[in-house]
Design an enzyme around this catalytic site. Structure first.
Site, PDB file in Angstrom:
ATOM      1  N   TRP C 170      71.891  19.476 -16.139  1.00  0.00           N
ATOM      2  CA  TRP C 170      73.113  19.652 -16.360  1.00  0.00           C
ATOM      3  C   TRP C 170      74.232  20.354 -15.247  1.00  0.00           C
ATOM      4  O   TRP C 170      73.776  21.525 -14.840  1.00  0.00           O
ATOM      5  CB  TRP C 170      73.251  20.867 -17.733  1.00  0.00           C
ATOM      6  CG  TRP C 170      72.828  20.381 -19.051  1.00  0.00           C
ATOM      7  CD1 TRP C 170      73.849  20.537 -19.890  1.00  0.00           C
ATOM      8  CD2 TRP C 170      71.848  19.917 -19.468  1.00  0.00           C
ATOM      9  NE1 TRP C 170      73.323  20.257 -21.205  1.00  0.00           N
ATOM     10  CE2 TRP C 170      71.861  19.678 -21.145  1.00  0.00           C
ATOM     11  CE3 TRP C 170      70.656  19.449 -19.024  1.00  0.00           C
ATOM     12  CZ2 TRP C 170      71.217  19.201 -21.578  1.00  0.00           C
ATOM     13  CZ3 TRP C 170      69.693  19.051 -19.736  1.00  0.00           C
ATOM     14  CH2 TRP C 170      69.722  18.706 -21.117  1.00  0.00           C
ATOM     15  N   ILE C 204      71.400  12.913 -14.487  1.00  0.00           N
ATOM     16  CA  ILE C 204      72.429  13.986 -14.245  1.00  0.00           C
ATOM     17  C   ILE C 204      73.410  14.087 -15.342  1.00  0.00           C
ATOM     18  O   ILE C 204      73.783  12.896 -15.923  1.00  0.00           O
ATOM     19  CB  ILE C 204      73.151  13.769 -13.115  1.00  0.00           C
ATOM     20  CG1 ILE C 204      72.076  13.685 -11.550  1.00  0.00           C
ATOM     21  CG2 ILE C 204      74.337  14.530 -12.910  1.00  0.00           C
ATOM     22  CD1 ILE C 204      72.588  13.052 -10.610  1.00  0.00           C
ATOM     23  N   LYS C 205      73.632  15.230 -16.005  1.00  0.00           N
ATOM     24  CA  LYS C 205      74.667  15.355 -16.882  1.00  0.00           C
ATOM     25  C   LYS C 205      75.783  16.116 -16.598  1.00  0.00           C
ATOM     26  O   LYS C 205      75.727  17.145 -15.963  1.00  0.00           O
ATOM     27  CB  LYS C 205      73.971  16.302 -17.970  1.00  0.00           C
ATOM     28  CG  LYS C 205      74.988  16.196 -19.354  1.00  0.00           C
ATOM     29  CD  LYS C 205      74.421  17.193 -20.167  1.00  0.00           C
ATOM     30  CE  LYS C 205      75.565  17.661 -21.337  1.00  0.00           C
ATOM     31  NZ  LYS C 205      75.353  18.758 -22.054  1.00  0.00           N
ATOM     32  N   VAL C 206      77.072  15.268 -16.441  1.00  0.00           N
ATOM     33  CA  VAL C 206      78.333  16.145 -16.228  1.00  0.00           C
ATOM     34  C   VAL C 206      79.486  15.834 -17.491  1.00  0.00           C
ATOM     35  O   VAL C 206      79.202  15.126 -18.428  1.00  0.00           O
ATOM     36  CB  VAL C 206      78.869  15.334 -14.815  1.00  0.00           C
ATOM     37  CG1 VAL C 206      77.991  15.570 -13.765  1.00  0.00           C
ATOM     38  CG2 VAL C 206      79.220  14.080 -14.975  1.00  0.00           C
TER      39      VAL C 206
END
Lengths: 307, 307, 307, 307, 307
Positions: C170, C204-206
């Site tokens: 995150w 990947i968390k955005v």
């Protein structure tokens, strides 16, 4: 850049981390056979295994450890393999000149009452501090001390992998489970190659197999399937097939010193049978240097042409 | 076989184990400058340090990590240096194609309230499993967070040595102890080279020094000894001398992107002053590939000729 | 068998061991989006991050941890992500029903005087004993506590890899280095994606990026290169490109609860911009279950169609 | 065989293991002062502490690390002390030629905003692999970072002892607790010697004390007891007495470069006051070599005669 | 400064760290033979190996451990070697007076039913705390307990190296693999020297070889190569050559006590054959002290002259 053939061989080792692949590539991209996917390796552990006079008196410069690494460099071998002491004696002065393989276990021929089982005489840590590209280890399939050696190998392969080092396994059938003839029987050599591959060996070294069949169940299977064993090329083909259908690198030792013509004939059969190369000790270092260089060049040319 | 010049450079690192020497040799024996003892390294950590758009938008293929390793290979750089992610993205597919240097710490330009001190973003273990030939680490002499970073580096150098990996130190003066101009002052850059060398760095990367003198005691010493600082070549000479009288490898970064002529002029001065080479990032990867290859070739030729 | 698209995505992670790849495949081969290479993940860490009433009072069955895992299963999410306690509460009874992601660090909103930096609240060992398919970790680029969190993440990624677990990061810009608006600025979100990728994140968390440009050097780079930022799709495209030219999985959170139409419109833009999927918490579990199931189905359909 | 005086000095360290004693004996039995129980040590950490130009430009051969170890050998110093890099540069080529002391922490003069506290730049492990006879460490009594450095020293002394290495402590009063004049005040220097001795230092290095008295309680005590502080010999006597009544080895630094006569006069006072010797850096290596050899010989003769 | 001969011998150990080299230098730079590259070492492990009466009754002062270390010091031996207890008894009182070698394994002659394999009775840690310059270890090539002892030695050599200690290996053929006569057969002694060298021994101690040839393959090799074995000098020459072509230090034991003339004649042959020295126990400490000193002086003179 690696050649397509080198890339293809590396693709067989897809489960390995990049370090192991890079070191396999290093071995394949060095020397006269660079890029061919073929191997000629100079191993010198006979001082330990057979004693110094038997090993080095035929060509006395070989008493000096520098002789061998220089021979490996000058001849363009893919790598030089030796026990700890021989590598320590040269690793600093020849740093970076040829890939090194640290033989991590060794036997001598003085102790006689024990089942074949080499002593562990080096470590992965040694291989790293000496700048080696791989470790080497001997197992004796057929020995009653099997578990001790397979278990030691298992740990070393795992440790070596973690630090990016591939493992070369000398798989030499020997021990109370086998007849003397059985040690080079084609079924047994093929079996030894399979065992090494199953243990996670990246490169497997065996002896050229003879036509003898040792195990009767194996003999029946060979016969039923019509597997040819008449020529050395046939037998090499079966051994290579036994190492994961040819998807593991299998190289063949030359055994005791013999005449040039005999060596080259044997190598030609190994190459014809799909062998990945030769690991040639006594036939190289027991000859005068000029002859050794000529012989190694000829051996490399045979492997290169077999492409 | 290593050339006499490579052997000479290796002799400066006599206290190291053969593994460290072999990896230094690997760097010196790879690429277009192989054997000269000169270096051109492609470093790509700007995505992390400056952000992706600033780094890669000028030449968009650079968003893809394969672009950079291919550029390093095609141009014949001695090595390619990058943070963990960029190396992991390519280490397997390009295994063995070019020596890799894992940058073990990195800063971004988002956090602003802290004294310069990069985060440790990789480990020696990572370097081994990725098949790297060296580790890299940035220190900021002049930062009030000095002790934290020097102590982290100390441990990494020791751990890396034990497994045969040399260390490249990016020594970039920065922090509340220095004026902005002082960051590239010749006295400060020379001091930064000395600090890196004293910490045990094998290869030291600094910025091309400017004629400014930051510390008044140093200015007095320069003046008294008549150390010339007018030309970049003069200043490079002093920086190289400050790294153990020239017995440590010191290479110079190119800094921000600029015109080809300007780059080559700067490189010529670096070479004339006895610099061991260039580490050239933005000036290489922010140009179209064909131009980058031409520039890198020209840079290498200048270093090669400087002998 | 994995689909060609799943195989293609796995090929981007060629340096990883088969365990990491197998777990990535597990995530991609589960649920309604199985085989598409797209992701919808249900994360429920808001109880920890925002407190229970703010999180669960809008839909009281959510106080019970079983509610969420059942929602993830029923809706066909690729995975369910939560802190230690929530997973321990359900991992046994729902063993094998849905891939689990253990969120290894968490913040609460009670401590206020500290730079953003989550507490490490779980371990790789926990992830293994709970049967998880991945670990999750939050970093706050822009925080002055950067080094502490990047260094913790570095170690966890390495440890997780060694046991075959991929890592979901995150990457949420926040801290004294950034303005409030800067936290979702497209340059900053793209930078946050790059940082996570460089650290070795597998997924990947955005947050969905806004058109604001925070850093003046980045703004100049966007402008010079003519990078469009008007539509969310444009901005998502730049963020995905910033994660290794699209060769890392980037998924987008939904942020705070909002109307169905608004959610779907945002998801459509994310899909159009090449986002790999959505990670949708409050918009899912704060709705009545039937509505949540309908919404998640619609979101998945949008991602599936974007193929 | 050690002389009676050496045996007597060793008897003060009766609680130490034989390894620590043997290394203390090694220091006392080497060089021109062998057997006298007196010491002249060449320390070269100024490149790190003050920068290269200030340190080496006055006598440019000193840029080369070989210069210093050769000076220490040629002059017959008891030992050569330096940071990691300088020792690594020479330890192999000069193995066994002179006892080495690894300075385990160092400061530079670029970082300005911090309380005096050197960075730990080496380890006991480094000292062993480099073949050192002792470790060295600087503390700054009076610094607000006292606990950090005393605690680091405590651990290093304990670790070093376990492997048979004695510790030399540079005890230099400095920091926000002291006035500039107080740094060399006789009460403070004596106090610094006592602190080092209490920490377990085997050899204590201090600066020649001045007549100033910094602490008013100490001043009162000096006055009441009628402790003479007029001559340097008087003050040295008090400092030596403060290190366990003379039962710890206390040596005195020479400080910044000055004229030969001035140096010798100072040394004569130190010897007259019962100092165990001199540790002389800049006054030695900033002179042309022939002058340095002459000066060091004269210094040694003064100490030898003081017997 | 080390002499050119000492430097030459050290160059054979280029892969070692400076600590190991410094301790080898310490051994070569101590005593009457300092600087010659020759060795006379006093070993006293017979109390353990043969029992006290057999060992010390012939010269009763030898019951006291101080007797031996004083003999080693007074005679100017390069080193004194003994088991843990004997060294602990003297290491403190004679700290620094003579280099010590801690014998890390020992056998007694009470246990009779086991294959030759000494018990490990000390550690590298002991060697450091006692201030030793090297460790010693006995192997029995030919023993069926080979693997156990080689593997113990392997680990000790690696650990000792890491802390800068070289290893002296007593390589004594013995065990069920050999005839009694075979234990001193020239082929077997040469083989034992080779094994020790391959294991990484820095100094190898063997018995003076006899003309007997034990192994028939070796006998054939000796004959074919025409290796002379008639004189002891001839045989010593072959043994030294077998230890890496003379690039490892090989010293010879004196065996059981005999007349002075006989001892000196044997030593002369050893010196003539290129032996690096003598390790002389019973012939030294079982004589009255004055005679022992005279004998050792004569032995040293023979070695010194052989240069």
């Amino acid at each position: 850049m690696s050649t397509p053939r080198v890339k293809e061989i590396l693709s067989w080792y897809a489960s390995e981390n990049p370090g192991v692949k890079a070191n396999l590539a290093r071995l394949m991209n060095h020397g006269r056979l660079a890029g061919t996917g073929k191997f000629v390796i100079l191993p010198v552990d006979q001082g330990f295994e057979h004693g110094p006079a038997r090993s080095f008196a035929p060509n006395p410069p070989g008493y000096d450890p520098r002789y061998h690494v220089e021979l490996a460099i000058a001849s363009g071998c893919n790598a030089y393999a030796a026990p700890l002491g021989f590598l320590e004696a040269v690793a600093s002065d020849y740093a970076g000149d040829v890939p090194l393989i640290l033989k991590l276990n060794n036997s001598d021929s003085l102790s006689k009452g024990i089942e074949p089982c080499s002593a562990v005489t080096g470590s992965v840590e040694d291989a790293l501090r000496l700048g080696c590209a791989a470790i080497g280890f001997t197992i004796y399939p057929g020995s009653d001390a099997r578990n001790e050696q397979l278990e030691a190998l298992r740990e070393l392969i795992l440790d070596a992998k973690a630090v990016g080092l591939p493992t070369v396994v000398w798989s030499y059938p020997r021990g109370s489970g086998l007849s003397k003839e059985g040690e080079t029987a084609v079924d047994v050599v093929a079996y030894a190659a399979q065992i090494a591959a199953q243990l996670g060996a990246h490169i497997i070294k065996v002896k050229p197999p003879k036509a003898h069949l040792e195990q009767k169940e194996a003999a029946a299977a060979f016969q039923k399937a019509g597997i040819p064993v008449d020529s050395l090329a046939d037998r090499v083909r079966e051994v290579v097939r036994s190492a994961f259908g040819g998807r593991r690198i299998v190289i063949f030792s030359g055994g005791e010193a013999k005449g040039t013509e005999e060596v080259l004939k044997e190598v030609a059969e190994i190459a014809a049978g799909g062998g990945f190369g030769s690991i040639m000790g006594r036939n190289a270092f027991q000859r005068p240097k000029a002859e050794a260089l000529a012989l190694l060049a000829a051996v490399m040319d045979i492997h290169a042409k077999a492409g």
